[in-house]
Motif scaffolding. Structure first.
Motif, PDB file in Angstrom:
ATOM      1  N   LEU A  12      83.833  67.669 104.862  1.00  9.48           N
ATOM      2  CA  LEU A  12      84.723  68.206 103.853  1.00  9.48           C
ATOM      3  C   LEU A  12      84.800  67.343 102.596  1.00  9.48           C
ATOM      4  O   LEU A  12      84.947  67.862 101.499  1.00  9.48           O
ATOM      5  N   VAL A  17      86.642  69.350  99.863  1.00  4.29           N
ATOM      6  CA  VAL A  17      87.678  70.043 100.604  1.00  4.29           C
ATOM      7  C   VAL A  17      88.147  69.141 101.731  1.00  4.29           C
ATOM      8  O   VAL A  17      87.355  68.475 102.369  1.00  4.29           O
ATOM      9  N   THR A  18      89.444  69.129 101.987  1.00  8.42           N
ATOM     10  CA  THR A  18      89.970  68.322 103.070  1.00  8.42           C
ATOM     11  C   THR A  18      90.812  69.182 103.987  1.00  8.42           C
ATOM     12  O   THR A  18      91.695  69.900 103.532  1.00  8.42           O
ATOM     13  N   ALA A  19      90.582  69.093 105.280  1.00  9.27           N
ATOM     14  CA  ALA A  19      91.430  69.776 106.246  1.00  9.27           C
ATOM     15  C   ALA A  19      92.763  69.050 106.290  1.00  9.27           C
ATOM     16  O   ALA A  19      92.825  67.837 106.290  1.00  9.27           O
ATOM     17  N   LEU A  97      83.738  74.667 106.379  1.00 11.77           N
ATOM     18  CA  LEU A  97      84.844  73.794 106.018  1.00 11.77           C
ATOM     19  C   LEU A  97      85.952  73.818 107.055  1.00 11.77           C
ATOM     20  O   LEU A  97      86.696  72.856 107.218  1.00 11.77           O
ATOM     21  N   GLY A  98      86.088  74.921 107.735  1.00 12.00           N
ATOM     22  CA  GLY A  98      87.109  75.061 108.767  1.00 12.00           C
ATOM     23  C   GLY A  98      86.832  76.300 109.576  1.00 12.00           C
ATOM     24  O   GLY A  98      86.228  77.256 109.080  1.00 12.00           O
ATOM     25  N   LEU A 113      93.296  74.115 104.642  1.00 10.17           N
ATOM     26  CA  LEU A 113      92.328  73.434 103.808  1.00 10.17           C
ATOM     27  C   LEU A 113      92.911  73.255 102.411  1.00 10.17           C
ATOM     28  O   LEU A 113      93.756  74.040 101.990  1.00 10.17           O
ATOM     29  N   GLN A 283      90.798  63.769 107.908  1.00  8.26           N
ATOM     30  CA  GLN A 283      89.717  64.143 108.813  1.00  8.26           C
ATOM     31  C   GLN A 283      89.754  63.353 110.118  1.00  8.26           C
ATOM     32  O   GLN A 283      89.236  63.807 111.131  1.00  8.26           O
TER      33      GLN A 283
END
Length: 401
Positions: A12, A17-19, A97-98, A113, A283
């Motif tokens: 990500l 992008v970050t969860a 990404l998810g 996200l 993450q």
């Protein structure tokens, strides 16, 4: 490995992008626009928008959706379809990404996200078909607005240290994987059946500890760790489980040579890529939760190592990897006044470990074979994992706010 196409949580950062944890949900004034009948998007708490997706025989509903850049929570439900069981969000480069897996009829799931402006793809597929599924790439998500800050402060000393230490841990485990695969391959090519069997489980533990990272490299993970039902074309099946099938069902090393050569090459490629990976603090938490999902949805059923029945070693590897990621975040959690949450999670990790320790054995594997587990054992482990996963799911939101 659970599926051919699984969550690449640690890709990500490179994708922008970050969860994030569900604790990041937004205010009731935030809205998301969706298209198609029956589509809905609502919001709750903080600044996160929500996109509700129904998965079914026709793919994703809605077929199009639009949100503003920032935090987005995806809520996927499967009312009745037996042809679709997984929801994914991908960027324009095809990086997952998810996702939410194992959505059998009547089940639902969600993930969050932080999305930058751009165009994304939403897939509702039968995971066993992977990219060959006819629904793959059918739904479109448009993210409008300007660039947003990535959750988590890279200048936060506690979080920065956690990321640095976790990356070092992953590199060490990968190095052990590289070292361990050499004698395993030598045993396979040298016809040492028992030697190869003895090394199989212990070698895989290094891989199981770092699965969130390994999964971020979508092409390598299936080549290294796919099960037979994860590949559409069995002629393309390679990796650990292809070798496992030959060793235990045919009781020979013959026929493993080419798979051994490829496995060693793929693990070498994994080690090279790991050195370049970028990691965000969230993450670590989401990767830990993903490893527990591996246990709950695969290891506990005995389907992962279905030929060798060495599942409990995989279970231990996943548990250790999850615990390591969590423990590195403990200083940041305590700084944020979450000492009680830390104590709860640590106690529940200990409960799972205590149950697993009862099955340690003085063998090369170090554990009993899966066959020794009783129905009561499986039920207890499942309950303990669920009890651990509940508070652990809060960690990402806690460390980023």
């Amino acid at each position: 490995m659970q599926r051919l196409s699984r969550s690449r949580l640690l890709a990500l950062a490179a994708a922008g992008v970050t969860a994030t944890g569900l604790a990041a949900c937004g205010s009731d004034d935030d809205t998301a626009t969706t298209g198609g009948s029956g589509a809905a998007a609502t919001t709750a708490g903080g600044s996160s928008q929500r996109v509700a997706v129904t998965i079914g025989d026709g793919g994703c509903e809605p077929a199009t959706a639009s949100v503003r850049s920032g935090a987005v929570t995806f809520e996927a439900k499967n009312p009745s379809s037996s042809q679709v069981d997984e929801f994914e969000v991908l960027n324009e480069d095809g990086i997952i990404l998810g996702e939410k897996e194992n959505l059998a009829p009547g089940l639902s799931g969600n993930f969050s996200l932080t999305l930058q402006p751009g165009t994304y793809v939403m897939n509702c597929i039968l995971a066993a078909n992977g990219e060959d599924d006819p629904h793959y790439g059918k739904a479109k998500l448009t993210v409008t607005g300007g660039s947003v800050a990535t959750p988590g402060d890279a200048d936060d000393p506690a979080l920065a240290k956690a990321v640095e230490q976790y990356k070092a841990y992953v590199e060490r485990e990968t190095a052990e994987l590289v070292r361990g695969v050499a004698p395993f391959v030598a045993a396979l090519k040298g016809g040492d059946l028992q030697g190869a069997k003895d090394q199989f489980g212990p070698l895989r533990m290094h891989y199981e500890r770092i699965e969130p990272i390994a999964e971020s490299f979508g092409d390598l993970d299936p080549q290294i760790d796919a099960r037979v039902n994860d590949v559409a074309d069995r002629a393309q099946w390679t990796g650990f489980h292809r070798i496992e099938q030959i060793l235990w069902t045919k009781d020979t090393t013959k026929g493993t040579e080419r798979y051994a050569t490829k496995l060693q090459k793929d693990i070498g490629a994994l080690a090279a890529r790991v050195k370049q990976v970028e990691i965000q603090p969230a993450q670590l938490a989401n990767g830990a939760l993903g490893l527990l999902d591996e246990v709950a949805n695969s290891k506990i059923t005995g389907e992962e190592d279905r030929y060798s029945h060495t599942d409990l070693a995989d279970f231990q590897g996943n548990l250790e990897g999850a615990r390591k990621a969590f423990e590195l975040l403990v200083p940041a959690l305590k700084e944020r006044g979450e000492g009680e949450l830390v104590t709860t999670i640590q106690a529940r990790f200990a409960d799972v470990q205590e149950g697993l320790d009862a099955y340690r054995r003085k063998t090369p594997l170090g554990f009993a074979l899966y066959d020794e587990l009783t129905d009561a054992d499986r039920k207890r482990f499942s309950q303990q994992i669920d009890a651990l996963a509940e508070p652990l799911s809060l960690v990402a939101g806690k460390v980023l706010h």
